[in-house]
Design a protein around this motif. Structure first.
Motif, mmCIF file in Angstrom:
data_model
loop_
_atom_site.group_PDB
_atom_site.id
_atom_site.type_symbol
_atom_site.label_atom_id
_atom_site.label_comp_id
_atom_site.label_asym_id
_atom_site.label_seq_id
_atom_site.Cartn_x
_atom_site.Cartn_y
_atom_site.Cartn_z
ATOM 1 N N SER A 53 32.811 37.912 -7.014
ATOM 2 C CA SER A 53 33.879 36.972 -7.308
ATOM 3 C C SER A 53 35.489 37.395 -7.143
ATOM 4 C CB SER A 53 33.843 36.199 -8.084
ATOM 5 O OG SER A 53 34.330 37.453 -9.616
ATOM 6 N N ASN A 54 35.626 38.086 -7.166
ATOM 7 C CA ASN A 54 37.222 38.534 -7.468
ATOM 8 C C ASN A 54 37.524 39.942 -5.690
ATOM 9 O OD1 ASN A 54 39.248 38.976 -7.746
ATOM 10 N ND2 ASN A 54 39.155 40.705 -9.156
ATOM 11 N N VAL A 55 37.400 39.452 -4.373
ATOM 12 C CA VAL A 55 37.082 39.933 -3.606
ATOM 13 C C VAL A 55 37.606 39.014 -2.499
ATOM 14 C CG1 VAL A 55 35.528 41.548 -3.364
ATOM 15 C CG2 VAL A 55 34.637 39.552 -3.031
ATOM 16 N N SER A 56 38.398 39.570 -1.501
ATOM 17 C CA SER A 56 39.481 39.145 -0.507
ATOM 18 C C SER A 56 38.518 39.052 0.682
ATOM 19 C CB SER A 56 41.259 39.507 0.029
ATOM 20 O OG SER A 56 41.193 40.057 -1.711
ATOM 21 N N ARG A 57 38.565 37.654 1.644
ATOM 22 C CA ARG A 57 37.675 37.640 2.516
ATOM 23 C C ARG A 57 38.922 38.323 3.483
ATOM 24 N NH1 ARG A 57 34.650 34.240 5.033
ATOM 25 N NH2 ARG A 57 34.610 32.620 2.754
ATOM 26 N N PRO A 58 37.875 39.326 3.974
ATOM 27 C CA PRO A 58 38.893 40.222 5.236
ATOM 28 C C PRO A 58 38.970 39.129 6.916
ATOM 29 C CG PRO A 58 36.594 41.101 5.304
ATOM 30 C CD PRO A 58 36.956 40.142 4.425
ATOM 31 N N VAL A 59 40.662 39.626 7.631
ATOM 32 C CA VAL A 59 40.401 38.563 8.713
ATOM 33 C C VAL A 59 40.281 39.786 9.709
ATOM 34 C CG1 VAL A 59 43.084 37.767 9.833
ATOM 35 C CG2 VAL A 59 42.359 37.557 7.208
ATOM 36 N N PRO A 60 39.853 39.464 10.638
ATOM 37 C CA PRO A 60 40.403 40.152 11.969
ATOM 38 C C PRO A 60 40.787 40.767 12.444
ATOM 39 C CG PRO A 60 38.767 38.187 12.248
ATOM 40 C CD PRO A 60 39.354 37.913 10.904
ATOM 41 N N TYR B 32 33.500 37.905 10.783
ATOM 42 C CA TYR B 32 33.648 38.290 10.924
ATOM 43 C C TYR B 32 33.822 39.349 8.832
ATOM 44 C CZ TYR B 32 37.277 42.466 10.698
ATOM 45 O OH TYR B 32 37.475 44.166 10.516
ATOM 46 N N ALA B 33 33.356 38.335 7.993
ATOM 47 C CA ALA B 33 33.803 39.169 6.562
ATOM 48 C C ALA B 33 31.904 39.183 6.305
ATOM 49 C CB ALA B 33 33.280 37.733 5.264
ATOM 50 N N VAL B 34 31.129 38.267 6.957
ATOM 51 C CA VAL B 34 29.794 38.496 6.761
ATOM 52 C C VAL B 34 29.377 39.541 7.892
ATOM 53 C CG1 VAL B 34 27.708 37.536 7.796
ATOM 54 C CG2 VAL B 34 28.815 36.710 6.516
ATOM 55 N N ASN B 79 22.270 38.090 12.718
ATOM 56 C CA ASN B 79 21.022 38.094 13.197
ATOM 57 C C ASN B 79 21.747 39.538 13.732
ATOM 58 O OD1 ASN B 79 19.175 36.922 12.498
ATOM 59 N ND2 ASN B 79 19.183 34.886 14.135
ATOM 60 N N THR B 80 22.771 39.054 14.622
ATOM 61 C CA THR B 80 23.809 40.367 15.360
ATOM 62 C C THR B 80 24.497 41.443 14.451
ATOM 63 O OG1 THR B 80 24.961 38.129 16.543
ATOM 64 C CG2 THR B 80 25.618 40.459 17.500
ATOM 65 N N ALA B 81 25.021 40.633 12.731
ATOM 66 C CA ALA B 81 25.166 42.079 12.598
ATOM 67 C C ALA B 81 24.012 42.690 12.013
ATOM 68 C CB ALA B 81 25.873 41.578 10.522
ATOM 69 N N ILE B 82 23.322 42.195 11.316
ATOM 70 C CA ILE B 82 21.612 43.198 11.567
ATOM 71 C C ILE B 82 21.154 44.185 12.080
ATOM 72 C CG2 ILE B 82 19.401 42.871 10.602
ATOM 73 C CD1 ILE B 82 20.124 40.863 8.389
ATOM 74 N N LEU B 147 29.967 35.533 -1.747
ATOM 75 C CA LEU B 147 30.652 35.963 -1.034
ATOM 76 C C LEU B 147 30.851 34.688 -0.173
ATOM 77 C CD1 LEU B 147 30.153 39.973 -0.268
ATOM 78 C CD2 LEU B 147 31.714 38.493 -1.781
ATOM 79 N N GLU B 148 29.934 34.118 0.548
ATOM 80 C CA GLU B 148 30.425 33.117 1.369
ATOM 81 C C GLU B 148 29.992 30.977 0.270
ATOM 82 O OE1 GLU B 148 31.697 33.253 4.477
ATOM 83 O OE2 GLU B 148 31.186 35.176 3.447
ATOM 84 N N GLY B 149 29.664 31.854 -0.482
ATOM 85 C CA GLY B 149 28.837 30.124 -1.416
ATOM 86 C C GLY B 149 28.333 29.498 -1.014
ATOM 87 N N LEU B 150 27.091 30.045 -0.101
ATOM 88 C CA LEU B 150 26.616 29.028 -0.054
ATOM 89 C C LEU B 150 25.371 28.042 -0.406
ATOM 90 C CD1 LEU B 150 25.699 30.534 3.846
ATOM 91 C CD2 LEU B 150 27.350 29.270 3.328
ATOM 92 N N LYS B 151 25.270 26.756 -0.556
ATOM 93 C CA LYS B 151 23.603 27.280 -1.508
ATOM 94 C C LYS B 151 22.314 27.639 -0.920
ATOM 95 C CE LYS B 151 26.139 22.282 -2.490
ATOM 96 N NZ LYS B 151 26.014 23.103 -3.779
#
Lengths: 159, 187
Positions: A53-60, B32-34, B79-82, B147-151
């Motif tokens: 819950s405490n991580v930042s989103r990295p930016v490309p 990018y985060a994913v 899919n691309t990342a995995i 991290l993404e907070g999806l349902k």
């Protein structure tokens, strides 16, 4: 509800806010009365949920966009043949009735022209044959132009 | 959550680069985060992001709005990342170790005091280490949920799995994390 079932819910739906209002109340009541399940919940939260819950989103970096742009832009701007073919494809697929009508008209005009040319050629040949037949006929009955009587006997012509 | 208007997508599909750049600006952070959380490497995350957006650009015309754009792009990204992670693991003959953390440049905020920055960096290291110990399918669910907070439903649609599979993967992942990190004293 038994502790085993509660623990399963604590790992998923309870932790993620996906419980129905009824189940949520039931789990809350259970936790109030079960010290063991409260400890499990605390452990799950601190070890498996809170750290995320405490991580930042990295930016490309900017280079990523530049690479993408370089990869997709030439498809539209640097290849005129591809652009022309693409436009042609698009025109053929989007304006089909117009092109079909135009093609039909061109075909009709072409057919009429070919037929007219063919008839004209046939007439010329026919006139020529008629002419020849008339000429041969005139030779046959002695009335031909070249055999025309010029008024002096043939013998006198060469004397 | 990624929110892209239909108009923007239509313009991008017609070759409007400004519209496509706008789509990139809105959604590249998510992709990018994913990618980074699944592959564990910045270089691989950059490669995945590039591949995802090139694929998006080339397929925008055929996108029929049967699903949300966010579901579509998450699915391509995941899919691309995995696939890249599996390829790298195969090349090296073992599980690819994750980077310890993103560079401090990415996370240090002006005005943060030193202890807070250090704490954040430690937490970042911990998160990378936690994700690195999970199988890819469980990692994908944790990334999308925590991290993404999806349902659950959005995760199921993006990964093309059913709701109970989402639950069981999250459950197994968290059980493993609790068994590995539950005994440690958190600061």
């Amino acid at each position: 509800m038994k502790c085993e079932k509660i623990e399963k819910l604590l790992l998923t739906d309870h932790a993620d806010g996906e419980l129905s209002p009824e189940l949520k109340d039931e789990v809350a009541r259970h936790l109030e009365n079960c010290e063991n399940c409260r400890a499990v919940e605390k452990k799950i939260r601190s070890a498996a949920i809170m750290p995320f819950s405490n991580v930042s989103r990295p930016v490309p970096p900017e280079s990523v966009w530049l690479n993408i742009k370089a990869a997709v832009e030439p498809r539209r701007t640097e290849n005129p043949v591809e652009t022309f073919l693409s436009k042609l494809r698009s025109a053929l697929t989007t304006k089909k009735p117009v092109f079909a009508l135009a093609t039909a008209m061109v075909l009709v005009v072409a057919l009429v022209s070919v037929k007219a040319y063919h008839d004209r050629q046939e007439r010329i040949v026919s006139y020529f044959i008629d002419d020849q037949i008339a000429f041969l006929d005139s030779l046959g009955n002695g009335n031909g132009t070249q055999a025309e009587d010029i008024g002096i006997p043939m013998e006198d012509m060469f004397m | 959550m990624i929110n892209i208007s239909k108009d923007l997508m239509f313009r991008a599909a017609r070759g409007d680069m400004a519209a496509f750049e706008e789509i990139y600006k809105i959604s590249s952070g998510y992709v990018y985060a994913v990618a980074y959380r699944v592959t564990g490497k910045k270089e691989d995350a950059e490669e995945v992001t590039q591949d995802v957006f090139i694929s998006v650009y080339r397929n925008l015309r055929s996108f029929a709005f049967r699903s949300a754009f966010s579901t579509w792009i998450y699915r391509i990204a995941m899919n691309t990342a995995i696939n890249l992670y599996r390829k790298r693991s195969k090349e090296r003959g073992r599980t690819v170790p994750f980077d310890d953390a993103m560079g401090t440049k990415d996370h240090a905020h002006k005005g943060d005091d030193a202890s807070r920055s250090l704490e954040k960096k430690d937490n970042e290291k911990l998160v990378q280490s936690m994700l690195g110990c999970l199988p890819e399918d469980q990692r994908a669910c944790i990334v999308m949920k925590d991290l993404e907070g999806l349902k659950y439903e959005e995760i199921a649609r993006a990964l093309n799995i059913n709701l109970n599979t989402v639950r069981s993967r999250l459950s197994r992942a968290r059980e493993k994390l609790v068994s590995l990190y539950g005994k440690e004293e958190r600061p």
